[in-house]
Design a protein around this motif. Structure first.
Motif, short mmCIF file in Angstrom:
data_model
loop_
_atom_site.label_atom_id
_atom_site.label_comp_id
_atom_site.label_asym_id
_atom_site.label_seq_id
_atom_site.Cartn_x
_atom_site.Cartn_y
_atom_site.Cartn_z
N VAL A 1 12.13 -7.58 15.53
CA VAL A 1 10.73 -7.73 15.95
C VAL A 1 10.01 -6.40 15.82
CG1 VAL A 1 9.23 -8.19 17.94
CG2 VAL A 1 11.19 -9.68 17.46
N LEU A 2 8.80 -6.45 15.30
CA LEU A 2 7.95 -5.26 15.18
C LEU A 2 6.87 -5.33 16.24
CD1 LEU A 2 7.52 -2.72 13.39
CD2 LEU A 2 5.84 -4.06 12.12
N HIS A 3 6.93 -4.41 17.20
CA HIS A 3 5.95 -4.40 18.28
C HIS A 3 4.67 -3.72 17.80
CE1 HIS A 3 9.18 -5.67 20.86
NE2 HIS A 3 9.87 -4.58 20.60
N PRO A 4 3.51 -4.22 18.22
CA PRO A 4 2.26 -3.59 17.81
C PRO A 4 2.16 -2.16 18.30
CG PRO A 4 1.85 -5.79 18.71
CD PRO A 4 3.28 -5.46 19.00
N ARG A 5 1.64 -1.33 17.46
CA ARG A 5 1.44 0.08 17.80
C ARG A 5 0.62 0.22 19.09
NH1 ARG A 5 0.32 4.97 14.20
NH2 ARG A 5 -1.47 6.06 15.10
N ALA B 1 11.81 0.60 6.28
CA ALA B 1 12.20 -0.63 5.60
C ALA B 1 11.16 -1.73 5.76
CB ALA B 1 13.55 -1.12 6.12
N VAL B 2 10.07 -1.43 6.45
CA VAL B 2 8.98 -2.38 6.64
C VAL B 2 7.84 -2.00 5.70
CG1 VAL B 2 7.36 -3.39 8.29
CG2 VAL B 2 9.62 -2.64 9.05
N PRO B 3 7.40 -2.90 4.82
CA PRO B 3 6.34 -2.55 3.87
C PRO B 3 5.10 -1.97 4.55
CG PRO B 3 7.30 -4.66 3.28
CD PRO B 3 7.88 -4.28 4.63
N GLY B 4 4.73 -0.77 4.15
CA GLY B 4 3.54 -0.13 4.69
C GLY B 4 3.72 0.54 6.03
N GLU B 5 4.88 0.36 6.67
CA GLU B 5 5.14 0.95 7.99
C GLU B 5 3.94 0.73 8.93
OE1 GLU B 5 6.65 4.96 7.81
OE2 GLU B 5 7.75 4.56 5.95
N SER C 1 7.83 11.24 -4.09
CA SER C 1 8.51 10.32 -5.00
C SER C 1 9.53 9.47 -4.25
CB SER C 1 9.18 11.09 -6.13
OG SER C 1 10.13 12.02 -5.61
N ALA C 2 10.23 10.07 -3.28
CA ALA C 2 11.21 9.32 -2.51
C ALA C 2 10.51 8.32 -1.59
CB ALA C 2 12.07 10.27 -1.69
N VAL C 3 9.40 8.72 -0.97
CA VAL C 3 8.66 7.81 -0.11
C VAL C 3 8.16 6.61 -0.92
CG1 VAL C 3 6.62 7.56 1.34
CG2 VAL C 3 8.02 9.62 1.51
N ALA C 4 7.70 6.85 -2.13
CA ALA C 4 7.24 5.75 -2.99
C ALA C 4 8.41 4.82 -3.33
CB ALA C 4 6.61 6.31 -4.26
N GLU C 5 9.58 5.41 -3.59
CA GLU C 5 10.75 4.59 -3.91
C GLU C 5 11.17 3.74 -2.71
OE1 GLU C 5 15.41 5.35 -5.16
OE2 GLU C 5 13.86 6.64 -6.05
N SER C 6 11.15 4.33 -1.52
CA SER C 6 11.53 3.56 -0.33
C SER C 6 10.50 2.47 -0.04
CB SER C 6 11.69 4.49 0.88
OG SER C 6 10.46 5.04 1.29
N ALA C 7 9.23 2.73 -0.35
CA ALA C 7 8.20 1.71 -0.14
C ALA C 7 8.44 0.51 -1.05
CB ALA C 7 6.81 2.30 -0.39
N ARG D 1 9.41 -3.46 0.02
CA ARG D 1 8.77 -4.69 -0.48
C ARG D 1 9.81 -5.65 -1.04
NH1 ARG D 1 4.75 -0.77 -1.81
NH2 ARG D 1 5.67 -0.36 -3.86
N ARG D 2 10.79 -5.10 -1.74
CA ARG D 2 11.87 -5.94 -2.29
C ARG D 2 12.69 -6.56 -1.16
NH1 ARG D 2 13.50 -2.40 -5.36
NH2 ARG D 2 15.23 -1.51 -4.17
N LEU D 3 12.98 -5.77 -0.14
CA LEU D 3 13.73 -6.28 1.01
C LEU D 3 12.98 -7.40 1.72
CD1 LEU D 3 15.27 -3.12 2.70
CD2 LEU D 3 16.51 -5.21 2.12
N ALA D 4 11.68 -7.27 1.83
CA ALA D 4 10.90 -8.31 2.50
C ALA D 4 11.03 -9.65 1.78
CB ALA D 4 9.43 -7.88 2.58
N ARG D 5 11.03 -9.60 0.45
CA ARG D 5 11.20 -10.84 -0.31
C ARG D 5 12.59 -11.41 -0.11
NH1 ARG D 5 8.26 -7.56 -4.03
NH2 ARG D 5 10.18 -7.02 -5.17
#
Length: 365
Positions: A164-168, A190-194, A261-267, A271-275
């Motif tokens: 569960v992702l709690h609202p900020r 691991a959450v798209p867009g954090e 570059s690493a942050v872009a790769e993890s992003a 997205r792939r994990l979410a699918r």
């Protein structure tokens, strides 16, 4: 709701001496397909391995203050903070191990959640109250359930094992003068867009955010992470650490994994994990009697038919699959299991194995 403070609330089985210290890695064994541990991938990517290999030539020298500063500056750029708001850690677990140095008088740990913070605090003699989220309410956090006198509050976001992702905004309401609010963001990248991360929230009083790099980058054996917070708070947290508390390879890994570059790769990986998560959740949720907790993390909390959990785990293990038992998490029971999100082939094979285990149990009954 507020739960009982005692450590026996977990309902653990199989002879665990301290269920709070039970973690998914002990479920894994030779020949088993690992769905118990949430590390993504079997090895760091080639570019990261190259960076670590290059750092091997520096191991004859002690890590310097300049090395530490460079890592902290890299993390600060990643989150829009200043370098003195960063403390490099041997994994986020070290951040939990340091919490007793803050000398809390009354700690609250939100459960079901990662159990190591409570274990550390109890070992240090700190009174701990458990605030339990409710499955019927989607395991959402009710900030009003947190006792007002708590001067240390620990919550995961996304929470492990519920996902569960709690609202900020909800988490911000927990902050107040005289209280340290610890937000475990081990899986935030691991959450798209954090979207609900507080990593950039330097304005929240008493906020301590713990981040891990071991999950996304397959570095569980290296232990790499960091804390974000006010300089005074980090000073108290890190007081008394040994000289050279973090090694050269960890500092190199931290610098590498927070570069753009690493942050872009993890992003992209998020997205792939979410699918993959959506597909795996749908397949598992279609099995008779199986409920899948709605969430966003790279793992799924499953509720199995009543009274089947222990037998199902044993049948899965006999058929080559390791899953994370749920009954060592306060607020969950033996009919809960946590499974990592995996690729289509592994996910499909596991779904078939779980279906077979459930059918075998129904026949035996």
């Amino acid at each position: 709701m507020v739960g009982e403070p005692g450590p026996d609330q977990t309902g653990a089985q199989d002879g665990d001496r301290d269920p709070l210290r039970h973690h998914g890695d002990v479920e894994v064994g030779p020949g088993l397909v690992d769905l118990a541990v949430n590390v993504l991938g079997e090895a760091p990517p080639p570019w990261l391995r190259a960076r670590l290999a290059a750092a091997l030539d520096d191991l004859a020298a002690y890590p310097s203050a300049a090395d530490d500063a460079a890592a902290r500056e890299a993390v600060a750029r990643r989150h829009g903070r200043s370098a003195d708001e960063v403390l490099v850690l041997n994994g986020s677990a070290e951040g939990f191990a340091l919490l007793p140095r803050l000398a809390p008088r009354h700690a609250v740990v939100v459960h079901p959640g990662f159990t190591e913070p409570e274990a550390v605090l109890r070992d240090a003699g700190v009174p701990v109250t458990r605030v339990l989220t409710d499955q019927a309410d989607g395991h959402r956090l009710d900030p009003h359930a947190v006792p007002a006198d708590a001067d240390l509050v620990v919550v995961g976001n996304p929470t492990n094992p519920t996902g569960v992702l709690h609202p900020r905004a909800t988490l911000r309401t927990l902050a107040r003068p005289g209280r340290v609010l610890v937000v475990d963001e081990a899986f935030a990248d691991a959450v798209p867009g954090e979207p609900e991360s507080l990593a950039d929230a330097a304005d929240v009083p008493g906020l301590l955010v713990l981040r891990s790099l071991t999950k996304t980058w397959a570095l569980a054996g290296l232990r790499a992470g960091y804390a974000l917070g006010a300089p005074e708070l980090l000073g108290r947290l890190g007081a008394g650490r040994p000289h050279w508390p973090v090694g050269t390879l960890v500092l190199a890994a931290v610098r590498a994994c927070v570069e753009p570059s690493a942050v872009a790769e993890s992003a992209e990986a998020a997205r792939r994990l979410a699918r993959l998560r959506a597909d795996q959740a749908a397949a598992l949720g279609a099995l008779p009697g199986v409920r899948v907790q709605d969430g966003v993390a790279p793992y799924l909390l499953l509720t199995l038919p009543p009274g089947t959990g222990v037998d199902v785990r044993e049948r899965l293990r006999a058929n080559g699959f390791a899953v994370r038992r749920g009954d060592t998490f306060p607020g969950l029971g033996p009919d809960h299991i946590r499974v990592a999100v995996r690729g289509p082939q592994v996910a499909a094979a596991f779904t078939r194995a779980l279906a077979d285990a459930l059918r075998a149990g129904a026949v035996a009954a």
